[in-house]
Design an enzyme around this catalytic site. Structure first.
Site, short mmCIF file in Angstrom:
data_model
loop_
_atom_site.label_atom_id
_atom_site.label_comp_id
_atom_site.label_asym_id
_atom_site.label_seq_id
_atom_site.Cartn_x
_atom_site.Cartn_y
_atom_site.Cartn_z
N GLY A 21 38.77 33.53 43.35
CA GLY A 21 39.67 33.41 44.64
C GLY A 21 38.97 34.19 45.54
N ALA A 22 37.73 33.96 45.88
CA ALA A 22 36.72 34.71 46.96
C ALA A 22 36.39 33.90 48.01
CB ALA A 22 35.23 34.99 46.08
N ASN A 100 40.64 38.09 40.78
CA ASN A 100 41.64 38.35 41.92
C ASN A 100 42.81 37.42 42.35
OD1 ASN A 100 41.99 39.32 44.96
ND2 ASN A 100 41.13 37.16 45.27
N SER A 154 49.24 45.05 41.17
CA SER A 154 50.05 45.26 42.40
C SER A 154 50.91 46.38 42.05
CB SER A 154 50.80 44.13 43.03
OG SER A 154 51.89 44.29 43.95
N TYR A 167 57.05 37.24 41.24
CA TYR A 167 56.07 37.82 41.64
C TYR A 167 55.81 39.05 40.91
CZ TYR A 167 52.19 40.39 44.18
OH TYR A 167 51.23 41.12 44.32
N ALA A 169 57.46 40.25 38.26
CA ALA A 169 57.67 39.93 36.80
C ALA A 169 56.11 39.67 36.33
CB ALA A 169 58.62 38.86 36.24
N LYS A 171 53.35 40.46 37.78
CA LYS A 171 52.41 41.45 37.82
C LYS A 171 52.46 42.61 36.86
CE LYS A 171 49.66 40.21 41.24
NZ LYS A 171 48.26 39.90 41.00
N ILE A 199 48.29 45.11 51.78
CA ILE A 199 46.96 44.81 52.54
C ILE A 199 47.10 44.07 53.76
CG2 ILE A 199 44.65 44.14 52.25
CD1 ILE A 199 44.94 44.46 49.12
#
Length: 264
Positions: A21-22, A100, A154, A167, A169, A171, A199
């Site tokens: 995911g860069a 990522n 996270s 989300y 759950a 992480k 962020i």
């Protein structure tokens, strides 16, 4: 008196780093930071944002490293296996993998808006996709005799998410797979979680709740008094893959400005 800026360390001299995911956001900044820290080659993975990945590759090249673009949908295990084969061949082995990629269900503003489709997608990307990456890359790292994997988690797992339970759950599930593979791969390959707080990526800044006061509220609740941009945390994420973290595996490292004060 203010301290002088600290020079960027060269923690990855001669090493290969792949960041999933860069093409945008945090992943792009991690890839560029790896180049700035001396990586000989940086794998820039993307699913659909080819234009963004090409921009990241240009920045990696400007920082002195060789970029290699790699495309795959990590929600599909066969594509991850092919990604790993391609990465090990084109990068000359993979010393570091930064997982990522993740879906935060950004467009969902309330738990009332949840859909089964969103649940399936978030779990497929954040849990199955990350697990596939750890599994496939980790197995090949074992064969090469070394490696380090950092999963981007996270701090949402600390407080949960009334906005997007799927989300939180996902992480939380990331911790289970990290600890499991950390045990399976030890001592040859280390597997850890880096958990940033909020962020201010472009995507976050564009969210309606952020623009209507959510960001200001969170800054007031954060002891450090601010929400960092992605470039400011890129070096912190990479720390877990450095030699300084040689005795860390199955760990969960937080950088949230003190918002959660996680500890024993």
């Amino acid at each position: 008196m203010a301290l002088n800026p600290t020079p960027i360390p060269r923690r990855f001299e001669g090493r290969s780093v792949l960041v999933t995911g860069a093409g945008t956001g945090f992943g792009a900044e991690i890839a560029v930071r790896a180049a700035q820290e001396g990586a000989r080659v940086v794998g820039v993975h993307y699913r659909s944002s080819k234009g963004g990945a090409e921009q990241t590759a240009d920045r990696v090249r400007e920082a002195g490293s060789e970029p290699v673009l790699l495309q795959a949908d990590i929600a599909l295990w066969p594509q991850v296996a092919q990604l790993a084969d391609d990465a090990f061949k084109q990068l000359g082995g993979v010393d570091v993998l930064i997982n990522n990629v993740g879906d935060v269900a950004r467009e969902q503003m309330s738990w009332r808006d949840i859909t089964e489709e969103s649940v399936d997608h978030v779990l497929a990307v954040d849990i199955k996709g990350t697990m596939a990456c750890v599994h496939e890359f980790g197995a090949r790292m074992l064969d090469q005799g070394h490696g380090s994997i950092v999963n981007i988690g996270s701090t949402v797992i600390v407080r949960g998410s009334a906005r997007a339970p799927q989300y939180a759950a996902a992480k939380y599930g990331l911790l289970g797979l990290t600890k499991s593979y950390a045990q399976a791969f030890a001592p040859t390959v280390r597997v850890n979680v880096f958990a940033p707080g909020f962020i201010e990526t472009d995507a976050t800044l564009g969210r309606e709740d952020w623009k209507s006061g959510r960001g200001d509220q969170l800054r007031k609740l954060t002891p450090m008094g601010r929400i960092p941009g992605p470039a400011e945390l890129a070096g912190t994420a990479l720390f877990l893959a450095t030699d300084d973290a040689f005795h860390m595996t199955g760990g969960y490292m937080v950088a949230d400005g003190g918002y959660n004060m996680v500890g024993a």
